[in-house]
Design a protein around this motif. Structure first.
Motif, PDB file in Angstrom:
ATOM      1  N   THR A   1       0.858  -1.185   0.000  1.00 53.05           N
ATOM      2  CA  THR A   1       0.000   0.000   0.000  1.00 53.05           C
ATOM      3  C   THR A   1       0.891   1.231   0.000  1.00 53.05           C
ATOM      4  O   THR A   1       1.754   1.372   0.859  1.00 53.05           O
TER       5      THR A   1
ATOM      6  N   ASP B   1      -0.365  -2.552  -4.644  1.00 53.98           N
ATOM      7  CA  ASP B   1      -1.720  -3.068  -4.831  1.00 53.98           C
ATOM      8  C   ASP B   1      -2.747  -1.971  -4.600  1.00 53.98           C
ATOM      9  O   ASP B   1      -3.773  -1.919  -5.287  1.00 53.98           O
ATOM     10  N   ARG B   2      -2.478  -1.111  -3.637  1.00 50.03           N
ATOM     11  CA  ARG B   2      -3.423  -0.075  -3.260  1.00 50.03           C
ATOM     12  C   ARG B   2      -2.704   1.244  -3.070  1.00 50.03           C
ATOM     13  O   ARG B   2      -1.494   1.283  -2.824  1.00 50.03           O
TER      14      ARG B   2
ATOM     15  N   ALA C   1      -9.166   0.760   4.198  1.00 48.66           N
ATOM     16  CA  ALA C   1      -8.536  -0.514   3.840  1.00 48.66           C
ATOM     17  C   ALA C   1      -9.565  -1.630   3.792  1.00 48.66           C
ATOM     18  O   ALA C   1      -9.556  -2.478   2.890  1.00 48.66           O
TER      19      ALA C   1
ATOM     20  N   LEU D   1     -11.826  -1.562   0.586  1.00 52.10           N
ATOM     21  CA  LEU D   1     -11.216  -1.986  -0.674  1.00 52.10           C
ATOM     22  C   LEU D   1     -11.248  -3.488  -0.872  1.00 52.10           C
ATOM     23  O   LEU D   1     -10.923  -3.978  -1.955  1.00 52.10           O
TER      24      LEU D   1
ATOM     25  N   PRO E   1     -13.388  -1.214  -5.729  1.00 51.24           N
ATOM     26  CA  PRO E   1     -12.085  -0.706  -6.165  1.00 51.24           C
ATOM     27  C   PRO E   1     -11.726   0.677  -5.646  1.00 51.24           C
ATOM     28  O   PRO E   1     -10.610   1.146  -5.849  1.00 51.24           O
TER      29      PRO E   1
ATOM     30  N   ALA F   1      -9.140   5.972  -1.052  1.00 46.67           N
ATOM     31  CA  ALA F   1      -8.374   4.750  -1.259  1.00 46.67           C
ATOM     32  C   ALA F   1      -8.797   4.077  -2.552  1.00 46.67           C
ATOM     33  O   ALA F   1      -9.982   4.068  -2.901  1.00 46.67           O
TER      34      ALA F   1
ATOM     35  N   ARG G   1      -7.681   0.744  -5.557  1.00 48.55           N
ATOM     36  CA  ARG G   1      -6.804  -0.251  -6.128  1.00 48.55           C
ATOM     37  C   ARG G   1      -5.950   0.468  -7.165  1.00 48.55           C
ATOM     38  O   ARG G   1      -6.465   1.194  -8.016  1.00 48.55           O
TER      39      ARG G   1
END
Length: 381
Positions: A10, A103-104, A124, A127, A131, A168, A170
């Motif tokens: 992340t 990934d994020r 978090a 997600l 997405p 947040a 992806r």
């Protein structure tokens, strides 16, 4: 929450490329001091503490020296010069991350310095299903459309939300969305960019503390400072445990008194209460009350810190001196500092623990007891 509860890959983007002219500061507001630190540093530290890295900070052109000074020592920071609009700045920052794509990614406005771990946790979690996610707050005021200088039709506040950051995403999805952005010259936030690309955006509970610093009044006058002094003494006795600063120490004798008789914490509690003008430890936890017999003194200190928070203050720093011939404090000093920092809700660096003797003079010199003196500084929040 531990760092493993966030995906290990992340990253974050902090948007700090604006000029912040409305804030009335002598330099862009993201680099101006707020509660003792540059504005941008607050959220950068919060993200780093959550185990998020790297943190790409989009900054104005020719502001690298200013940004490096503001973020000195914060782990994982990468600086990138932003674009002419917010959307362009975010895209440039995302492009920096593409080589080793996470990934994020969290995308956050530097002007929202009070970023809590709770908001990061909620984003978090969201997600896992969608997405994209954004923190929101309800609208509490009545709303109406404007018809020039007169009131138009009402708007349903139940259908509206106030949008905050960080948002947040992806990573691959939001990078593609920014690359495909064909909207107005700028996007109000990245969730709009995501929706324009057909991404569904989850709404999670925001935080009123994430207020965006915009005007000079948001910076306010310098935070008030309050200082308190505390002093306490306890007798050494056979058959008692010795607790100092919340740490149990092996010693032939311990301190005698109500609760666990931690003389160091008692002095510190009095210092915090003194700074607040709220009496002393005995007025809050009377020795005559049997419920406090044998109690951990850490409970008293946590109560004093809570009173400070309710009064609009936080711990700035504390300085504690323990007066005794024995035991030696040095071997336990770092454990003591760590324990006190946890109780005070502050960094270890803000906690000083020292020891001295009286050259074998007086009751401490004769080993009859231990004394402690403390100073606490409170800062307005």
């Amino acid at each position: 929450m531990n760092e493993a509860s966030l995906l290990p890959r992340t990253a974050a983007v902090i948007v700090a490329a604006g000029q912040g002219l409305r804030a009335g500061q002598p330099l862009p507001k993201q680099f101006a001091l707020w509660r003792g630190k540059p504005v941008v540093r607050h959220s950068a530290e919060a993200l780093a503490a959550a185990g998020i890295a790297p943190i790409v900070v989009a900054i104005p052109e020719n502001a690298e020296e200013l940004a490096r000074a503001a973020l000195d020592g914060v782990a994982g920071v990468i600086l990138v010069t932003g674009g002419a609009t917010r959307q362009q700045s975010v895209r440039l920052a995302l492009e920096v991350l593409e080589h080793d794509a996470p990934d994020r990614v969290l995308i956050h406005d530097a002007a929202r310095p009070q970023l809590s771990r709770r908001v990061i946790e909620r984003l978090a979690a969201a997600l896992a299903d969608l997405p994209a996610a954004t923190p929101v707050l309800p609208v509490v005021d009545s709303l109406a459309h404007a018809a020039g200088a007169t009131m138009g039709a009402p708007a349903r506040r139940e259908d509206l939300r106030r949008i905050q950051t960080p948002q947040a995403f992806r990573f691959a999805a939001i990078l593609a969305a920014h690359r495909a952005w064909q909207g107005a010259p700028d996007a109000g936030d990245d969730a709009q960019v995501a929706r324009a690309a057909g991404l569904e955006v989850a709404l999670v509970e925001g935080d009123e503390a994430l207020h965006k610093l915009t005007f000079a009044t948001d910076f306010g006058p310098p935070a008030p400072i309050r200082v308190g002094i505390g002093y306490d003494v306890h007798r050494l006795a056979d058959g008692e445990e010795l607790w100092l600063c919340g740490v149990r120490i092996d010693h032939p004798r311990g301190l005698s008194g109500h609760s666990d008789a931690d003389v160091a914490i008692h002095a510190l509690v009095d210092a915090v209460l003194g700074a607040l003008g709220q009496g002393d430890i005995g007025s809050h936890f009377p020795p005559s009350d049997p419920q406090w017999r044998g109690a951990s003194s850490g409970r008293f200190l946590s109560h004093a810190v809570l009173l400070a928070a309710q009064a609009g203050y936080r711990i700035g720093n504390v300085d504690l001196t323990i007066v005794c011939e024995a035991p030696r404090i040095g071997p336990h000093r770092e454990a003591m500092r760590a324990r006190l920092a946890g109780l005070l809700g502050t960094e270890v660096e803000a906690v000083s623990v020292k020891a001295t003797t009286t050259e074998r003079l007086g009751f401490t010199g004769r080993g009859e007891g231990i004394a402690a003196q403390a100073v606490a500084t409170l800062l307005g929040t």
